[in-house]
Motif scaffolding. Sequence first.
Motif, PDB file in Angstrom:
ATOM      1  N   ALA A  49       0.832  -1.044   0.182  1.00 54.82           N
ATOM      2  CA  ALA A  49      -0.040   0.021   0.032  1.00 54.82           C
ATOM      3  C   ALA A  49       0.820   1.440  -0.044  1.00 54.82           C
ATOM      4  N   THR A  50       2.059   1.176   0.858  1.00 54.88           N
ATOM      5  CA  THR A  50       2.768   2.463   0.864  1.00 54.88           C
ATOM      6  C   THR A  50       3.587   2.869  -0.497  1.00 54.88           C
ATOM      7  N   VAL A  51       3.909   1.606  -1.272  1.00 51.44           N
ATOM      8  CA  VAL A  51       4.629   1.896  -2.272  1.00 51.44           C
ATOM      9  C   VAL A  51       3.972   2.126  -3.519  1.00 51.44           C
ATOM     10  N   ALA A  52       2.479   1.908  -3.492  1.00 51.98           N
ATOM     11  CA  ALA A  52       1.660   2.078  -4.553  1.00 51.98           C
ATOM     12  C   ALA A  52       1.275   3.460  -4.308  1.00 51.98           C
ATOM     13  N   ASP A  53       1.278   4.030  -3.257  1.00 51.94           N
ATOM     14  CA  ASP A  53       0.766   5.533  -2.613  1.00 51.94           C
ATOM     15  C   ASP A  53       2.142   6.356  -2.995  1.00 51.94           C
ATOM     16  N   LEU A  54       3.457   5.920  -2.991  1.00 52.73           N
ATOM     17  CA  LEU A  54       4.352   6.724  -3.283  1.00 52.73           C
ATOM     18  C   LEU A  54       4.631   6.793  -4.772  1.00 52.73           C
ATOM     19  N   VAL A  55       4.459   5.733  -5.532  1.00 48.51           N
ATOM     20  CA  VAL A  55       4.549   5.850  -7.078  1.00 48.51           C
ATOM     21  C   VAL A  55       3.953   6.765  -7.937  1.00 48.51           C
ATOM     22  N   SER A  56       2.543   6.988  -7.228  1.00 46.43           N
ATOM     23  CA  SER A  56       1.641   7.981  -7.923  1.00 46.43           C
ATOM     24  C   SER A  56       2.318   9.400  -8.139  1.00 46.43           C
ATOM     25  N   PRO A  57       2.938   9.943  -7.182  1.00 49.77           N
ATOM     26  CA  PRO A  57       3.420  11.284  -7.353  1.00 49.77           C
ATOM     27  C   PRO A  57       4.591  11.076  -8.724  1.00 49.77           C
ATOM     28  N   TYR A  58       5.379  10.279  -8.734  1.00 45.71           N
ATOM     29  CA  TYR A  58       6.386  10.039  -9.773  1.00 45.71           C
ATOM     30  C   TYR A  58       5.667   9.945 -11.124  1.00 45.71           C
ATOM     31  N   LEU A  59       4.649   8.957 -11.239  1.00 49.37           N
ATOM     32  CA  LEU A  59       3.919   8.913 -12.360  1.00 49.37           C
ATOM     33  C   LEU A  59       3.503  10.209 -13.037  1.00 49.37           C
ATOM     34  N   LYS A  71       1.830  15.977 -26.225  1.00 46.14           N
ATOM     35  CA  LYS A  71       0.422  15.656 -26.511  1.00 46.14           C
ATOM     36  C   LYS A  71       0.130  14.593 -26.865  1.00 46.14           C
ATOM     37  N   ASP A  72       0.814  13.659 -25.767  1.00 43.96           N
ATOM     38  CA  ASP A  72       0.887  12.222 -26.413  1.00 43.96           C
ATOM     39  C   ASP A  72      -0.407  11.605 -25.281  1.00 43.96           C
ATOM     40  N   PHE A  73      -1.634  11.464 -26.110  1.00 47.66           N
ATOM     41  CA  PHE A  73      -2.755  11.149 -25.244  1.00 47.66           C
ATOM     42  C   PHE A  73      -2.586   9.631 -24.814  1.00 47.66           C
ATOM     43  N   LYS A  74      -1.930   8.841 -25.686  1.00 49.92           N
ATOM     44  CA  LYS A  74      -1.924   7.263 -25.237  1.00 49.92           C
ATOM     45  C   LYS A  74      -0.967   7.109 -24.134  1.00 49.92           C
ATOM     46  N   GLY A  75       0.037   8.057 -23.977  1.00 48.79           N
ATOM     47  CA  GLY A  75       1.008   8.051 -22.761  1.00 48.79           C
ATOM     48  C   GLY A  75       0.187   8.460 -21.644  1.00 48.79           C
ATOM     49  N   ILE A  76      -0.652   9.712 -21.912  1.00 47.94           N
ATOM     50  CA  ILE A  76      -1.272  10.038 -20.608  1.00 47.94           C
ATOM     51  C   ILE A  76      -2.345   8.945 -20.128  1.00 47.94           C
ATOM     52  N   LEU A  77      -3.072   8.520 -21.211  1.00 49.41           N
ATOM     53  CA  LEU A  77      -4.147   7.351 -20.793  1.00 49.41           C
ATOM     54  C   LEU A  77      -3.412   6.348 -19.769  1.00 49.41           C
ATOM     55  N   ILE A  78      -2.370   5.769 -20.366  1.00 50.86           N
ATOM     56  CA  ILE A  78      -1.413   4.690 -19.741  1.00 50.86           C
ATOM     57  C   ILE A  78      -1.143   5.282 -18.169  1.00 50.86           C
ATOM     58  N   ILE A  79      -0.535   6.734 -18.065  1.00 51.33           N
ATOM     59  CA  ILE A  79      -0.482   6.998 -16.853  1.00 51.33           C
ATOM     60  C   ILE A  79      -1.496   7.177 -15.947  1.00 51.33           C
ATOM     61  N   GLY A  80      -2.763   7.728 -16.518  1.00 47.25           N
ATOM     62  CA  GLY A  80      -3.792   7.803 -15.839  1.00 47.25           C
ATOM     63  C   GLY A  80      -4.190   6.279 -15.443  1.00 47.25           C
ATOM     64  N   ALA A  81      -4.338   5.471 -16.370  1.00 52.80           N
ATOM     65  CA  ALA A  81      -4.698   3.923 -15.816  1.00 52.80           C
ATOM     66  C   ALA A  81      -3.813   3.548 -14.808  1.00 52.80           C
ATOM     67  N   LEU A  82      -2.548   3.801 -14.871  1.00 50.47           N
ATOM     68  CA  LEU A  82      -1.734   3.405 -13.873  1.00 50.47           C
ATOM     69  C   LEU A  82      -2.006   3.959 -12.468  1.00 50.47           C
ATOM     70  N   VAL A  84      -4.948   4.912 -11.510  1.00 46.24           N
ATOM     71  CA  VAL A  84      -6.236   4.494 -11.051  1.00 46.24           C
ATOM     72  C   VAL A  84      -5.766   3.106 -10.361  1.00 46.24           C
ATOM     73  N   LEU A  85      -5.006   2.287 -11.156  1.00 50.64           N
ATOM     74  CA  LEU A  85      -4.506   1.044 -10.488  1.00 50.64           C
ATOM     75  C   LEU A  85      -3.629   1.027  -9.186  1.00 50.64           C
ATOM     76  N   ASN A  90      -3.628   0.349  -3.464  1.00 41.22           N
ATOM     77  CA  ASN A  90      -3.461   1.107  -2.160  1.00 41.22           C
ATOM     78  C   ASN A  90      -4.625   1.020  -1.248  1.00 41.22           C
ATOM     79  N   LYS A  91      -5.876   1.254  -1.699  1.00 36.91           N
ATOM     80  CA  LYS A  91      -7.053   1.204  -0.946  1.00 36.91           C
ATOM     81  C   LYS A  91      -7.423  -0.330  -0.518  1.00 36.91           C
ATOM     82  N   GLU A  92      -7.312  -1.222  -1.589  1.00 39.01           N
ATOM     83  CA  GLU A  92      -7.446  -2.846  -1.159  1.00 39.01           C
ATOM     84  C   GLU A  92      -6.351  -3.199  -0.215  1.00 39.01           C
TER      85      GLU A  92
END
Length: 598
Positions: A49-59, A71-82, A84-85, A90-92
């Motif tokens: 949970a801690t690692v998942a929380d700390l990865v988010s600012p780096y993403l 303007k790399d929308f595919k990259g932005i979508l991948i970052i967005g999906a990551l 959310v993941l 983190n929550k689970e």
Amino acid sequence: MADPVAKKPMFSQEETNYELKIPYLKRLFKFLLPYKKWLVLTLVFMFVATVADLVSPYLLKQAVDHYIPKKDFKGILIIGALLVLMLFINKECSKNKIRLANRTGQMVLFDIRKALFDHVQGLSFSFFDKNSTGRIIVRIVNDVNTLNNLFTNGIVNVITDMSSLVLAAIIMFSINPRLAMVTFAVVPIFLVVLFTTRNAIKRNWRAVRRKIANLNAYIHENISGIRVIQAYVRQKVNRAIFKDVIDDVFLSWMRAVRINGIFSPAVEVCSMIGTLIIYFYGVKLLKINGVTVGTLIAFVSYLDRFWRPVVTLSNFYNQLLVASASSERIFEVLSVQPEIKEDKNPVEISTFRNSIEFKNVWFAYKDEEYVLKDVSFEIKKGMMVALVGATGSGKTTIVNLLSRFYDPQKGSILIDGIDLKKISFKSLRKLIGIVQQEPFLFSGSILDNILYGKPDAKFEEVIEVCKFLGAHDFISQFEDGYFTQVNERGTRLSTGQKQLICLSRLLLQNPQILILDEATASLDTHSELMVQNALNRIMKDRTSIVIAHRLSTIKDADLIIVMDKGRIAEMGTHESLIRKKGIYYELCASQIRFVKAG
């Protein structure tokens, strides 16, 4: 004259010097060992949970620095999906961490409380002579409850927060060491605030705990003594005193909250200063060293994750202080060893055959203050023996020693030639039945109370015993009969009825030796006759030792032992002692004069 309303109750204060005592905490944490697998699994969920929380600012940094400018929308979508993941992971993991931590913590508290209760059950009467019921209850309930936060959340949370704090610092230094160094320049300021406020916070919360202890003690005293309070119409005075007591709690609580309230804003201020430093110094670095906007955003996020755990970590120290004090008191009880111990190879006896013998018995509740001095006598099977004498002469002590609630310092007590110390507790207590002056019933039904000494007895046996003693009639008159709930101490029954139920419980166990400790002393005339008739039936064909307050009830005793200041002053039958015209004669004469005067 002083206003009685102005007087506050006096309470005995326990030691309130809360210091961190590592040896007690080590012993306390040993209770975690049976659940180390659960603890490890909890820590795994915590770490993920801690690692998942700390990865988010780096993403987020990657998105701002690389994908958004292009303007790399595919990259932005991948970052967005990551993102959310990471949020989902983190929550689970946090949910599972909390569930497992609480389960583990509650199991540890269960074990500690059970260990305390089981240990207290086996302690000798001398322990209960020295410790009040309230003090023992506080150990088993309150002191264990104070460990709740430490075991359910405290330990796991502090590891979580330490991990988050350290990892956040490492990531910040790995991204930009110079910016990290400047950002953490505010830490010394925070440490000054921490050490300045910590002692004041500890001192004020210690005062709160003391005031709450006083509140609990006063409530307990008033509920226990409600009959006396109402008899003396003390309600108004006690209400005024109670108001003072709860005022003390309120004022001390508010003082503690005000002092405690200084700390959290101090952390926020330090965090805000750190953020301003990031923006101020970071903007300069944007122009000089090519620090990116994403780096600044990530730094602000990591700084938040650095300061967020600080409040929890500082509170953890207070939790350790409280746990240290509570564990000291818990282990103080657990370290007490029973003075009365069963022999390693105890003798089992099922039948009383010949005699009970006291040989040169000396006994003191306190060192050298002997209440029995060189007492010797013999009771043959089938005899009725009466113990008489003034209050404090040693009568009750004799029966306590025979029941082996205490051991004599000198001399020996024998049953059929076997030293009491060699006989197993179970067979001795099964052999001896005790009828006390104050009958004691447990909460539950009448049937539960009668079956207390012999749970496997059949209902028909219970009815037979109750009919034999004359208890069946009044029990049957209740709406639920034998299943009538009597509440704690049998408050719904008269003293005579309670005594008859206790006698039924005793007779169902069918002891061969009876001890009657002024069994009718607290009864009215009608109840005394009723109970005395029941006692006469029980005593038939049994060996009986009677402590009597009315000498007229022991005229037919086979042996009367007159105690005086811990020694046997006279022994004999009623007639022989009357002819002696000694202490027994004077006791009888004084009772006759009292009855005539009445």
